[in-house]
Design a protein around this motif. Structure first.
Motif, PDB file in Angstrom:
ATOM      1  N   ASP A  76       0.848  -1.189   0.000  1.00  0.00           N
ATOM      2  CA  ASP A  76       0.000   0.000   0.000  1.00  0.00           C
ATOM      3  C   ASP A  76       0.890   1.248   0.000  1.00  0.00           C
ATOM      4  OD1 ASP A  76      -1.926   1.948   0.291  1.00  0.00           O
ATOM      5  OD2 ASP A  76      -2.567   1.342   2.305  1.00  0.00           O
ATOM      6  N   MET A  79       0.147   4.425   2.000  1.00  0.00           N
ATOM      7  CA  MET A  79       0.268   4.484   3.449  1.00  0.00           C
ATOM      8  C   MET A  79       1.336   5.466   3.906  1.00  0.00           C
ATOM      9  SD  MET A  79      -0.925   3.641   6.316  1.00  0.00           S
ATOM     10  CE  MET A  79      -2.132   2.446   5.694  1.00  0.00           C
ATOM     11  N   SER A  82      -0.289   8.663   4.296  1.00  0.00           N
ATOM     12  CA  SER A  82      -1.266   8.586   5.383  1.00  0.00           C
ATOM     13  C   SER A  82      -0.600   8.701   6.745  1.00  0.00           C
ATOM     14  CB  SER A  82      -2.045   7.270   5.296  1.00  0.00           C
ATOM     15  OG  SER A  82      -2.772   7.192   4.088  1.00  0.00           O
ATOM     16  N   ARG A 125      -6.070   7.163   8.070  1.00  0.00           N
ATOM     17  CA  ARG A 125      -5.515   5.851   7.718  1.00  0.00           C
ATOM     18  C   ARG A 125      -4.220   5.661   8.495  1.00  0.00           C
ATOM     19  NH1 ARG A 125      -3.661   4.784   2.998  1.00  0.00           N
ATOM     20  NH2 ARG A 125      -4.673   2.802   2.519  1.00  0.00           N
TER      21      ARG A 125
END
Length: 375
Positions: A76, A79, A82, A125
Motif C-alpha cells: 500500500d 500508506m 497517510s 488511515r
C-alpha cells in the motif's frame, strides 16, 4: 476521506459551531474553520527532546519502525502519505501527544475520540500500522517508547521510503491522557480553506508562512477522496462553474476520475505525474494550476500572496524544499510535547494505560476465566 456529501458536511459543521459556541452567522463557508486563540499548551523547545533519547533503552527503535512501515508500504504505497498526515493531525490538536490515536472510552475516564472529528471521520488511515509498530517495539523494549514518538518516527521513515528527505528525529515525547474532539474540529485546516484561513490555522500552532508552504509539500504523495474536490470541479462557490484556478485540461482529467455525484470512494492523486515519489513536483503543479485541493492552489493563485515566491523557490530547487520540509517537520513535532513525568508511555496506543489493563486481561485469557476473576 469523508464519504458524505461535502456541501451537507459544511452546513452541518457550521450549525454545530453556532450552537456550541454561539457564533454569529458567517459569510464564508468553511469546514472545520474557527479562528482559534492558541490555548492549552506551550510550544516545547527542541532542548527537551533528543534524537539519541532511546540510545541505551531501545537502540533499535528506528529500524523497527522502518521495517514495519516498509513492509506495509510495499502493498500500500499510499500508506506513506497517510502516516505523515496522521502525525500532522496529531500535532495540531493538544500537541504531539498521540491523542489522535485514542479510541472512545467511558472508563476509567471518558474520552471522545478525535477520530470522529469532521477532519478525521472516515478519512484517517494508518491507525492499524501504528499498532503494528507498537507491538513490535513493545516486544523489543517493553514500556519504553511512546506512541507519540512512534508517530513522529513513522512520518520521517515515510518521507525517506517515498524518496524524500531524512532527518534526525528529536525524541522523548510522552503520551497524553486524553483527546479533544472539539479542538480537532477547530484546529485542523480544511481542504477548501483560503490562504488567510490556512495562515490563521498555522499561526495558531506557532508555525509561519514558510512552514505552511513546506509542510503542504507533503501533498507531493498520496491521494484524496473526490468528496474533497467535487465542488471545485462542478460548482465552485455555488457558481455552477468550476474553480477558475484549475487548468482546463487537468479539470477534464479530474472529472473523469471524480464525476459529478459519482462514487464517494473514488480517489485522485495529489500529484498527477509522480504520485508515490516525494519530490518538488507538487510546487511545479501549483505553477501549472494543477493543485488538487483548493487549499493547495491557494498558495500560488492568491493574488500578490507572499507564498508565491516560496512556491517558486521550491519548484526550482528541490534541495531548498527538502531543507525547509525537514526544519518544519521538526518544528511541528515539537508542538506541545509532554516530557519528563508528564503523560505516560501507553502500553496500547488506542487506550490510556488503566484502560489497557482491561484489554490485556481480556485478550490474554479465555473470556470465561476473565469474567470469573473480574467479578
Amino acid at each position: 476521506m469523508v464519504s458524505h456529501n461535502i456541501n451537507n458536511t459544511k452546513t452541518q459543521f457550521l450549525e454545530h459551531q453556532k450552537q456550541k459556541m454561539g457564533l454569529i452567522p458567517v459569510t464564508v463557508v468553511a469546514l472545520w474553520y474557527v479562528i482559534v486563540v492558541f490555548v492549552g499548551f506551550p510550544l516545547a523547545s527542541n532542548a527537551e527532546l533528543d534524537s539519541s533519547f532511546y540510545k541505551n533503552t531501545c537502540p533499535n527503535v528506528s529500524s523497527i519502525v522502518r521495517e514495519v512501515v516498509r513492509n506495509v508500504s510495499k502493498k500500500d504505497p499510499r500508506m506513506l502519505a497517510s502516516l505523515i498526515r496522521l502525525h500532522f493531525h496529531d500535532c495540531f490538536v493538544l500537541g504531539c501527544d498521540a491523542s489522535v490515536l485514542l479510541n472512545n472510552t467511558d472508563t476509567p475516564t471518558k474520552i471522545e475520540s478525535e477520530q470522529q472529528a469532521f477532519p478525521n471521520n472516515n478519512s484517517l488511515r494508518g491507525l492499524d500500522v501504528v499498532n503494528q509498530i507498537k507491538t513490535a517495539v513493545e516486544n523489543a523494549c517493553p514500556g519504553i517508547v511512546s506512541c507519540a514518538d512512534i508517530l513522529t518516527l513513522a512520518a520521517e521513515v515515510s518521507s525517506v521510503l517515498a524518496g524524500g528527505p531524512d532527518w534526525k528525529v528529536p525524541l522523548g515525547r510522552r503520551d497524553g491522557l486524553t483527546a479533544n474532539r472539539t479542538l480537532a474540529n477547530q484546529n485542523l485546516p480544511a481542504p477548501f480553506f483560503t490562504l488567510a484561513q490556512l495562515k490563521s490555522a498555522f499561526t495558531a500552532q506557532g508555525l509561519n508562512t514558510t512552514d505552511l508552504v513546506a509542510l503542504s509539500g507533503a501533498h507531493t504523495i498520496g491521494r484524496a477522496h473526490c468528496s474533497f474536490i467535487n465542488t471545485r470541479l462542478f460548482n465552485f462557490s455555488n457558481s455552477g462553474k468550476p474553480d477558475p484556478t484549475l487548468d482546463t485540461t487537468y479539470l477534464q482529467t479530474l472529472r473523469k476520475t471524480c464525476p459529478n455525484n459519482g462514487p464517494a470512494t473514488n480517489i485522485a492523486n495529489f500529484d498527477p505525474t509522480t504520485p508515490d515519489t516525494f519530490d518538488k513536483n507538487y510546487y511545479s503543479n501549483l505553477q501549472g494550476k494543477k493543485g488538487l485541493l483548493q487549499s493547495d492552489q491557494e498558495l500560488f493563485s492568491t493574488s500578490d500572496a507572499d507564498t508565491i515566491s516560496i512556491v517558486n523557490t521550491f519548484a526550482s530547487n528541490q534541495d531548498a524544499f527538502y531543507e525547509s520540509f525537514k526544519a518544519s517537520m521538526i518544528k511541528m513535532g515539537n508542538i506541545g510535547v509532554l516530557t519528563g513525568k508528564n503523560g505516560e508511555i501507553r502500553k496500547q496506543c488506542n487506550f490510556i494505560n488503566k484502560k489497557s489493563v482491561e484489554f490485556d486481561l481480556a485478550s490474554a485469557v479465555p473470556k470465561e476465566v476473565w469474567l470469573a476473576h473480574s467479578k
